[in-house]
Design a protein around this motif. Structure first.
Motif, PDB file in Angstrom:
ATOM      1  N   VAL A  17       0.850  -1.181   0.000  1.00 57.43           N
ATOM      2  CA  VAL A  17       0.000   0.000   0.000  1.00 57.43           C
ATOM      3  C   VAL A  17       0.892   1.239   0.000  1.00 57.43           C
ATOM      4  O   VAL A  17       1.967   1.237   0.599  1.00 57.43           O
ATOM      5  CB  VAL A  17      -0.944  -0.004   1.217  1.00 57.43           C
ATOM      6  CG1 VAL A  17      -0.183   0.175   2.516  1.00 57.43           C
ATOM      7  CG2 VAL A  17      -2.030   1.051   1.054  1.00 57.43           C
ATOM      8  N   THR A  67      -4.419   9.519   1.936  1.00 55.35           N
ATOM      9  CA  THR A  67      -5.103   8.697   0.956  1.00 55.35           C
ATOM     10  C   THR A  67      -4.206   7.531   0.567  1.00 55.35           C
ATOM     11  O   THR A  67      -3.019   7.715   0.301  1.00 55.35           O
ATOM     12  CB  THR A  67      -5.482   9.512  -0.278  1.00 55.35           C
ATOM     13  OG1 THR A  67      -6.310  10.613   0.142  1.00 55.35           O
ATOM     14  CG2 THR A  67      -6.260   8.669  -1.273  1.00 55.35           C
ATOM     15  N   SER A  93      -3.353   4.051  -1.770  1.00 53.53           N
ATOM     16  CA  SER A  93      -3.572   3.285  -2.985  1.00 53.53           C
ATOM     17  C   SER A  93      -3.127   1.857  -2.715  1.00 53.53           C
ATOM     18  O   SER A  93      -2.251   1.620  -1.905  1.00 53.53           O
ATOM     19  CB  SER A  93      -2.781   3.880  -4.148  1.00 53.53           C
ATOM     20  OG  SER A  93      -1.400   3.897  -3.861  1.00 53.53           O
ATOM     21  N   PHE A 100      -6.445  -1.444   2.378  1.00 49.50           N
ATOM     22  CA  PHE A 100      -6.272  -0.328   3.316  1.00 49.50           C
ATOM     23  C   PHE A 100      -7.337  -0.352   4.398  1.00 49.50           C
ATOM     24  O   PHE A 100      -7.099   0.100   5.517  1.00 49.50           O
ATOM     25  CB  PHE A 100      -6.298   0.994   2.565  1.00 49.50           C
ATOM     26  CG  PHE A 100      -6.070   2.183   3.446  1.00 49.50           C
ATOM     27  CD1 PHE A 100      -7.094   3.080   3.714  1.00 49.50           C
ATOM     28  CD2 PHE A 100      -4.829   2.412   4.019  1.00 49.50           C
ATOM     29  CE1 PHE A 100      -6.885   4.182   4.530  1.00 49.50           C
ATOM     30  CE2 PHE A 100      -4.605   3.510   4.842  1.00 49.50           C
ATOM     31  CZ  PHE A 100      -5.636   4.404   5.092  1.00 49.50           C
ATOM     32  N   SER A 101      -8.493  -0.866   4.085  1.00 47.57           N
ATOM     33  CA  SER A 101      -9.571  -0.891   5.078  1.00 47.57           C
ATOM     34  C   SER A 101      -9.228  -1.770   6.277  1.00 47.57           C
ATOM     35  O   SER A 101      -9.895  -1.692   7.304  1.00 47.57           O
ATOM     36  CB  SER A 101     -10.873  -1.365   4.433  1.00 47.57           C
ATOM     37  OG  SER A 101     -10.725  -2.673   3.941  1.00 47.57           O
ATOM     38  N   TRP A 117      -8.653   0.082  12.289  1.00 50.45           N
ATOM     39  CA  TRP A 117      -9.257   0.010  10.953  1.00 50.45           C
ATOM     40  C   TRP A 117     -10.770  -0.018  11.020  1.00 50.45           C
ATOM     41  O   TRP A 117     -11.447   0.382  10.077  1.00 50.45           O
ATOM     42  CB  TRP A 117      -8.695  -1.136  10.122  1.00 50.45           C
ATOM     43  CG  TRP A 117      -8.908  -2.563  10.542  1.00 50.45           C
ATOM     44  CD1 TRP A 117      -7.973  -3.385  11.086  1.00 50.45           C
ATOM     45  CD2 TRP A 117     -10.076  -3.376  10.388  1.00 50.45           C
ATOM     46  NE1 TRP A 117      -8.475  -4.642  11.285  1.00 50.45           N
ATOM     47  CE2 TRP A 117      -9.779  -4.667  10.860  1.00 50.45           C
ATOM     48  CE3 TRP A 117     -11.372  -3.140   9.889  1.00 50.45           C
ATOM     49  CZ2 TRP A 117     -10.704  -5.714  10.862  1.00 50.45           C
ATOM     50  CZ3 TRP A 117     -12.292  -4.181   9.880  1.00 50.45           C
ATOM     51  CH2 TRP A 117     -11.952  -5.444  10.373  1.00 50.45           C
ATOM     52  N   ASN A 122     -13.301   4.426   4.946  1.00 49.53           N
ATOM     53  CA  ASN A 122     -12.689   3.285   4.257  1.00 49.53           C
ATOM     54  C   ASN A 122     -13.163   3.155   2.822  1.00 49.53           C
ATOM     55  O   ASN A 122     -12.443   2.631   1.973  1.00 49.53           O
ATOM     56  CB  ASN A 122     -12.951   1.998   5.025  1.00 49.53           C
ATOM     57  CG  ASN A 122     -12.094   1.893   6.285  1.00 49.53           C
ATOM     58  OD1 ASN A 122     -11.070   2.562   6.404  1.00 49.53           O
ATOM     59  ND2 ASN A 122     -12.520   1.065   7.232  1.00 49.53           N
ATOM     60  N   ASN A 140     -10.747   5.140   1.065  1.00 52.88           N
ATOM     61  CA  ASN A 140      -9.338   4.842   1.376  1.00 52.88           C
ATOM     62  C   ASN A 140      -8.624   6.051   1.966  1.00 52.88           C
ATOM     63  O   ASN A 140      -7.452   6.316   1.638  1.00 52.88           O
ATOM     64  CB  ASN A 140      -8.586   4.364   0.124  1.00 52.88           C
ATOM     65  CG  ASN A 140      -8.735   2.878  -0.108  1.00 52.88           C
ATOM     66  OD1 ASN A 140      -9.493   2.202   0.588  1.00 52.88           O
ATOM     67  ND2 ASN A 140      -8.036   2.365  -1.100  1.00 52.88           N
ATOM     68  N   THR A 141      -9.299   6.772   2.849  1.00 52.95           N
ATOM     69  CA  THR A 141      -8.752   8.025   3.366  1.00 52.95           C
ATOM     70  C   THR A 141      -8.933   8.121   4.876  1.00 52.95           C
ATOM     71  O   THR A 141      -9.980   7.742   5.409  1.00 52.95           O
ATOM     72  CB  THR A 141      -9.427   9.232   2.694  1.00 52.95           C
ATOM     73  OG1 THR A 141      -9.238   9.143   1.279  1.00 52.95           O
ATOM     74  CG2 THR A 141      -8.823  10.536   3.179  1.00 52.95           C
TER      75      THR A 141
END
Length: 126
Positions: free
Chosen positions: A1, A22, A24, A28-29, A52, A73, A76-77
């Motif tokens: 990530v 943010t 990518s 990420f969640s 999370w 989530n 993704n931020t």
């Protein structure tokens, strides 16, 4: 990530800024995320963290009641809302992440994080 921090700037004491982190990449969640800062000549310290699941948060004493960490989530931020800023909040702010199986766990020291964003400068003038 990969993490990208943004939102820093120059603000007068008492003002507000909102930082964004943010991500990518997949997963990420399921990452606990922290905001850590480093002022010139000082060690990096984590000032806020969030699990999370978003239900568990941490704040260092110096920012309690002024900073709020949150996450979306779906986007993704992770955000850091900073209010009533003080000159001593001046630093480069980094977001950091670490995957965890627990939805309620977070990390409070820089050494515990695996992934780092590039940092965003926050300068608070008196």
């Amino acid at each position: 990530v990969q993490l990208q921090a943004s939102g820093g700037g120059l603000v007068q004491a008492g003002g507000s800024l909102r930082l964004s982190c943010t991500a990518s990449g997949l997963g990420f969640s399921k990452y606990a995320v922290g905001w850590c800062r480093q002022a010139p000549g000082q060690a990096r310290e984590c000032v806020a963290a969030i699990s999370w699941g978003g239900t568990s948060t941490f704040y260092v004493d110096s920012v309690k009641g002024r900073f709020t960490i949150s996450r979306d989530n779906a986007k993704n931020t992770v955000y850091l809302q900073m209010n009533r800023l003080k000159p001593e909040d001046t630093a480069v702010y980094y977001c950091a992440g670490r995957q965890d199986y627990s939805s309620t766990y977070y990390y409070t020291t820089p050494y515990e994080y695996d992934y780092w964003g590039q940092g965003t400068q926050v300068t608070v003038s008196s």
